[in-house]
Design an enzyme around this catalytic site. Structure first.
Site, mmCIF file in Angstrom:
data_model
loop_
_atom_site.group_PDB
_atom_site.id
_atom_site.type_symbol
_atom_site.label_atom_id
_atom_site.label_comp_id
_atom_site.label_asym_id
_atom_site.label_seq_id
_atom_site.Cartn_x
_atom_site.Cartn_y
_atom_site.Cartn_z
ATOM 1 N N THR A 270 2.478 9.333 2.418
ATOM 2 C CA THR A 270 3.674 9.453 3.256
ATOM 3 C C THR A 270 4.449 8.144 3.365
ATOM 4 O OG1 THR A 270 2.494 11.084 4.601
ATOM 5 C CG2 THR A 270 4.518 10.179 5.545
ATOM 6 N N PHE B 263 8.317 12.404 13.276
ATOM 7 C CA PHE B 263 7.049 11.928 13.839
ATOM 8 C C PHE B 263 7.232 11.360 15.247
ATOM 9 C CE2 PHE B 263 4.064 8.291 14.375
ATOM 10 C CZ PHE B 263 2.886 9.011 14.458
ATOM 11 N N THR C 34 -2.218 10.350 5.676
ATOM 12 C CA THR C 34 -1.699 11.699 5.473
ATOM 13 C C THR C 34 -2.868 12.671 5.567
ATOM 14 O OG1 THR C 34 -0.113 10.681 3.957
ATOM 15 C CG2 THR C 34 -0.240 13.095 3.957
ATOM 16 N N ASP D 69 0.877 -1.185 0.000
ATOM 17 C CA ASP D 69 0.000 0.000 0.000
ATOM 18 C C ASP D 69 0.906 1.224 0.000
ATOM 19 O OD1 ASP D 69 -1.731 2.097 0.529
ATOM 20 O OD2 ASP D 69 -2.237 1.432 2.569
ATOM 21 N N GLY E 190 -0.594 14.100 8.061
ATOM 22 C CA GLY E 190 0.232 15.116 7.386
ATOM 23 C C GLY E 190 0.083 16.474 8.049
ATOM 24 N N THR E 191 -1.129 16.758 8.507
ATOM 25 C CA THR E 191 -1.403 18.015 9.212
ATOM 26 C C THR E 191 -0.664 18.045 10.546
ATOM 27 O OG1 THR E 191 -3.620 17.774 8.292
ATOM 28 C CG2 THR E 191 -3.302 19.526 9.927
ATOM 29 N N SER F 164 -1.617 4.981 9.938
ATOM 30 C CA SER F 164 -0.323 4.994 10.644
ATOM 31 C C SER F 164 -0.157 6.184 11.582
ATOM 32 C CB SER F 164 0.828 4.982 9.639
ATOM 33 O OG SER F 164 0.721 3.864 8.803
ATOM 34 N N GLU G 211 -7.696 1.583 -3.668
ATOM 35 C CA GLU G 211 -7.332 1.806 -2.257
ATOM 36 C C GLU G 211 -8.463 1.506 -1.267
ATOM 37 O OE1 GLU G 211 -5.835 5.775 -1.696
ATOM 38 O OE2 GLU G 211 -5.824 5.606 0.485
ATOM 39 N N GLY H 111 1.143 4.951 0.082
ATOM 40 C CA GLY H 111 0.341 6.135 0.403
ATOM 41 C C GLY H 111 1.121 7.424 0.264
#
Ligand SMILES: Nc1ncnc2c1ncn2[C@@H]1O[C@H](COP(=O)(O)OP(=O)(O)OP(=O)(O)O)[C@@H](O)[C@H]1O
Ligand SMILES: [Mg+2]
Length: 278
Positions: free
Chosen positions: A12, A143, A105, A8, A128-129, A231, A76, A10
């Site tokens: 990020t 992170f 994200t 997968d 992502g934010t 995640s 997806e 994505g």
């Protein structure tokens, strides 16, 4: 006899799910900015000969992998829900009707009813934010460090609660609810904030926006459970607590899968296995 992998890829992270020699599920992850690492991984595991692929960066990964191996693509949202159903069953959770909120994200919300599912909403507020706001406000980009520092933080000096406004009065809603995320800043003169407090408050903002949306969609679809995946939840106890607390307060049942980050990869793996057995 084929050996399969589900990938997968994505915005990020690129997640891999495969079975080891003992047929046990194994999971691993690479940053989506370093797709050649996926190619190297596959070169080190030459017995893996069929790839189930999903995620928004599928075409970019295809370019990197070309002309390697046979690839079975799955959309997806199909892969995610396939993975969610499988992991719920593996964990012995008999949930058939639920809201599924994928905090990647960005965030995507789905309604699952038995074998059918539909995307019912989403928001650009996501993992992502969390990283983006944290980086701009504190300079911390990692992170792991963001969530560790956030877990020591206190939101009380930055968020404005309902009870901060309704002083000495009956309150129309619970006084502990956030009236305004970051709302205290604009009505205070002293502006000295600890990094950990800023990060905790960013996590609160992200978690509460996502939970608010999920609850409204759960009410609309009369779903009792909300399964939170993606995640962004990885070892992120503070974010999970924000989400859990608010979901329960609003009389819904939050569910956190053990392998919440890997639903799409697991779904892509199941799909390629089914395909090759057809
Ligand atoms: N090792 C890591 N590096 C960077 N971000 C991480 C890491 N582990 C967890 N995260 C968090 O997880 C988020 C990405 O979650 P996830 O992998 O589910 O999204 P994605 O599939 O890449 O994105 P999308 O589904 O929106 O395309 C990041 O934005 C970050 O908040
Ligand atoms: Mg994703």
């Amino acid at each position: 006899m084929s050996t399969w992998i589900g990938i997968d890829t994505g915005g990020t992270l690129t997640k891999l799910a495969y079975l080891d020699e003992n047929k046990e599920l194994k999971l691993t992850v690479f940053p989506s900015t370093d797709m050649h690492l996926v190619k190297e991984w596959l070169e080190q595991h030459p017995h893996v000969d069929e790839i189930g692929l999903t995620g928004g960066r599928t075409e970019q990964l295809r370019d990197v992998l070309y002309p390697m191996k046979s690839i079975e693509y799955i959309v997806e949202f199909e892969a995610t829900l396939k993975g969610v159903r499988y992991l719920l069953e593996q964990e012995g959770q008999s949930i058939h009707q639920s809201i599924i909120t994928n905090i990647g994200t960005g965030t995507s919300v789905h309604y699952m009813d038995g074998n059918s599912h539909v995307r019912v909403g989403g928001t650009g507020i996501g993992g992502g934010t969390l990283i983006g706001l944290s980086t701009i406000m504190t300079g911390i980009t990692d992170f792991g460090e963001i969530k560790n520092r956030a877990s020591d933080g206190n939101r009380a000096g930055i968020d404005l609660l309902v009870k901060d406004i309704y002083q000495g009065m009956d309150m129309p809603i619970s006084g502990d609810l956030t009236a305004s995320n970051f709302g205290k800043v604009g009505i205070t003169d002293e502006h000295n904030y600890e990094t950990s407090d800023i990060l905790a408050t960013v996590q609160g903002l992200v978690g509460e926006v996502i939970t608010t949306l999920s609850i409204q969609l759960a009410e609309h679809h009369q779903a009792e459970h909300i399964v939170y995946i993606g995640s962004t939840l990885t070892d992120n106890e503070q974010l999970k607590k924000v989400i859990e607390h608010y979901t329960i307060l609003k009389k819904h049942k939050p569910v956190f899968l053990q392998d919440y980050g890997y639903c799409g990869a697991v779904g892509a793996l199941l799909n390629v296995m089914e395909y090759s057995k057809r």
